[in-house]
Design an enzyme around this catalytic site. Sequence first.
Site, PDB file in Angstrom:
ATOM      1  N   CYS A  89       2.987  21.359  -5.879  1.00  0.00           N
ATOM      2  CA  CYS A  89       1.955  21.340  -6.923  1.00  0.00           C
ATOM      3  C   CYS A  89       2.386  20.570  -8.164  1.00  0.00           C
ATOM      4  O   CYS A  89       1.543  20.159  -8.957  1.00  0.00           O
ATOM      5  CB  CYS A  89       1.578  22.764  -7.320  1.00  0.00           C
ATOM      6  SG  CYS A  89       0.838  23.713  -5.981  1.00  0.00           S
ATOM      7  N   GLN A 157       1.592  32.276  -0.555  1.00  0.00           N
ATOM      8  CA  GLN A 157       1.344  32.276  -1.984  1.00  0.00           C
ATOM      9  C   GLN A 157       0.597  33.528  -2.443  1.00  0.00           C
ATOM     10  O   GLN A 157       0.825  34.021  -3.558  1.00  0.00           O
ATOM     11  CB  GLN A 157       0.535  31.036  -2.368  1.00  0.00           C
ATOM     12  CG  GLN A 157       1.291  29.734  -2.186  1.00  0.00           C
ATOM     13  CD  GLN A 157       0.488  28.554  -2.692  1.00  0.00           C
ATOM     14  OE1 GLN A 157      -0.171  28.641  -3.717  1.00  0.00           O
ATOM     15  NE2 GLN A 157       0.541  27.448  -1.964  1.00  0.00           N
ATOM     16  N   SER A 238      -6.971  29.508  -8.361  1.00  0.00           N
ATOM     17  CA  SER A 238      -7.407  28.136  -8.597  1.00  0.00           C
ATOM     18  C   SER A 238      -8.304  27.672  -7.456  1.00  0.00           C
ATOM     19  O   SER A 238      -8.270  28.212  -6.350  1.00  0.00           O
ATOM     20  CB  SER A 238      -6.190  27.218  -8.713  1.00  0.00           C
ATOM     21  OG  SER A 238      -5.362  27.338  -7.562  1.00  0.00           O
ATOM     22  N   HIS A 339      -7.562  22.895  -8.993  1.00  0.00           N
ATOM     23  CA  HIS A 339      -6.145  22.561  -8.813  1.00  0.00           C
ATOM     24  C   HIS A 339      -6.018  21.546  -7.679  1.00  0.00           C
ATOM     25  O   HIS A 339      -5.701  21.905  -6.549  1.00  0.00           O
ATOM     26  CB  HIS A 339      -5.370  23.842  -8.507  1.00  0.00           C
ATOM     27  CG  HIS A 339      -3.912  23.668  -8.277  1.00  0.00           C
ATOM     28  ND1 HIS A 339      -3.203  22.537  -8.643  1.00  0.00           N
ATOM     29  CD2 HIS A 339      -2.993  24.509  -7.704  1.00  0.00           C
ATOM     30  CE1 HIS A 339      -1.932  22.699  -8.311  1.00  0.00           C
ATOM     31  NE2 HIS A 339      -1.784  23.876  -7.744  1.00  0.00           N
ATOM     32  N   CYS A 369       3.991  26.343 -11.536  1.00  0.00           N
ATOM     33  CA  CYS A 369       4.705  26.810 -10.345  1.00  0.00           C
ATOM     34  C   CYS A 369       4.499  25.812  -9.219  1.00  0.00           C
ATOM     35  O   CYS A 369       3.469  25.145  -9.134  1.00  0.00           O
ATOM     36  CB  CYS A 369       4.215  28.195  -9.949  1.00  0.00           C
ATOM     37  SG  CYS A 369       2.434  28.317  -9.640  1.00  0.00           S
ATOM     38  N   GLY A 371       5.632  24.846  -4.850  1.00  0.00           N
ATOM     39  CA  GLY A 371       6.138  25.324  -3.580  1.00  0.00           C
ATOM     40  C   GLY A 371       7.659  25.248  -3.507  1.00  0.00           C
ATOM     41  O   GLY A 371       8.280  24.353  -4.054  1.00  0.00           O
TER      42      GLY A 371
END
Length: 383
Positions: A89, A157, A238, A339, A369, A371
């Site tokens: 991300c 997640q 998101s 996102h 944040c 991965g």
Amino acid sequence: MAEAYIIDAVRTPIGRKKGSLAHVHPADLGAHPIRALIERTGIDANAVDDVVWGCCDTIGPQAGDIGRTVWLVAGMPQHVPGTTIDRQCGSSQQAVHFAAQGVMSGTQDLVVAGGSQAMNAIPISAAMYAGQAYGFDDPFTGAKGWVDRYGPGLLNQINSAEMIARKWEIGREAMEEFALASHQRAQAVTEAGWFAGEIAPLEGLDRDETIRPTTTLEGLAALNTVQEGGVVTAGVASQNCDGAAALLIASERAVKDHGLTPRARVHHISVRADDPVWMLTAPIPATRHALQKAGMRIEDIDLFECNEAFASIPMAWMKELGVPHEKVNVQGGAIALGHPLGATGARLMTTLLGALERTGGRYGLQTMCEGGGQANVTIIERL
């Protein structure tokens, strides 16, 4: 060390799932803010040294070094190279870092940094399915060293967001209030026209179509949780969407040679990591590290962007570091604005820059944040 300056930043409007940008080819999506950036800055595209581009799930039309492809599709000079970055991300925030580092090292003078993600064309699960076609369930299950260290099973997640909500004692109602504020802030900024300066309209779309102005606490409370017994719903997460953003990073020499007017200076760049099973907690230690390295305190920062992958992420970050919500994501975050993975870092930077200029703030800090339990931190100084 030499300085790195942000000359300008521009983004596409964010298209919602099955929305106005769903049919746009990923390369055309990424090419759009590049054209707008070159036009707005008036820079000779022949003088650009490199294109550093963020993108996740680089399969299908996003494969083959899309950082190179978007530049060519934008009609720019063939001699300018491009590369694609995948820090999950944070890919396009890392692209800005690499661009700034190239300038700070003295080896480059003008770099286009940014990112794009066409999540309608390549859904977030597509890369996993592509791996399954070759007999792999996920990137980790079959790796003995990974299983020995972290145990079997796919990282999730949602699990991470739920774990964070429990550890930091963040309830569902509080997250829904946070999500509502994201939509309200984004809608207010849109109606005031404050996003207009950072958006290059595309396909007739001149505003973000992910914002839900009719969102209410009652509506959020009616949503089912993703996990039985959990607190995370789609309303506090998101959105999948399409988008792209690009920034021009320049050296002091390029500023003088090309008669450019910088909007900001890159004050600090760093990246840190945390437990990959918790996955989404890294912004906390990364922010502490960045402030220590920069010799700054929370109080020195005027505005913050902490990506709203899930409401529990920025809420835990604010709680742990003592950051007031009044300074965080003041123009809305990814819950309202979406996102688009590889584009989000550059989108956040574009929005942060505009917010600093609108409010008269000096320093802005951006983190997100990523991965694998990672997080980039960028501190910029408005000029």
